[in-house]
Design a protein around this motif. Structure first.
Motif, mmCIF file in Angstrom:
data_model
loop_
_atom_site.group_PDB
_atom_site.id
_atom_site.type_symbol
_atom_site.label_atom_id
_atom_site.label_comp_id
_atom_site.label_asym_id
_atom_site.label_seq_id
_atom_site.Cartn_x
_atom_site.Cartn_y
_atom_site.Cartn_z
ATOM 1 N N ILE A 1 -1.560 7.965 4.209
ATOM 2 C CA ILE A 1 -2.518 7.026 3.616
ATOM 3 C C ILE A 1 -3.916 7.631 3.613
ATOM 4 N N LYS B 1 0.840 -1.205 0.000
ATOM 5 C CA LYS B 1 0.000 0.000 0.000
ATOM 6 C C LYS B 1 0.874 1.253 0.000
ATOM 7 N N LEU B 2 1.909 1.282 0.837
ATOM 8 C CA LEU B 2 2.802 2.441 0.879
ATOM 9 C C LEU B 2 3.520 2.627 -0.459
#
Length: 92
Positions: free
Chosen positions: A66, A32-33
């Motif tokens: 995020i 995700k990062l």
């Protein structure tokens, strides 16, 4: 140790601690990062400042990163701009 090696070690630290806070697996958080550009555009770019901060601040700042790019990926009860005061707790 080269700067690149230090940054890689710090990325691992960031991923592991963020995964722990979220109760997710590290590869999922890493992906995700990476997808959101946090590895290069945030962690590496601001390494000099970030690596001097405490664990709670670092994780909270990554959660903020995020949140502003994919808020649905975070727990429903996550609220931005709330710095954790309990490093061991799951304040998300």
């Amino acid at each position: 140790m080269t700067l690149k090696e230090k940054q890689l070690e710090f990325i691992i630290y960031c991923v592991e601690n963020t995964a722990e806070r979220l109760g997710r697996y590290s590869p999922e958080v890493f992906n995700k990062l990476k997808e959101l550009g946090a590895l290069d555009d945030y962690i590496k770019t601001f390494y000099d400042t970030l690596h001097t901060q405490g664990k709670a601040y670092i994780v909270d700042s990554l959660l903020e990163y995020i949140y502003h790019r994919d808020p649905q990926w975070l727990p429903k009860d996550y609220r931005p701009f709330q710095i954790s005061t309990n490093e061991g707790g799951k304040s998300c």
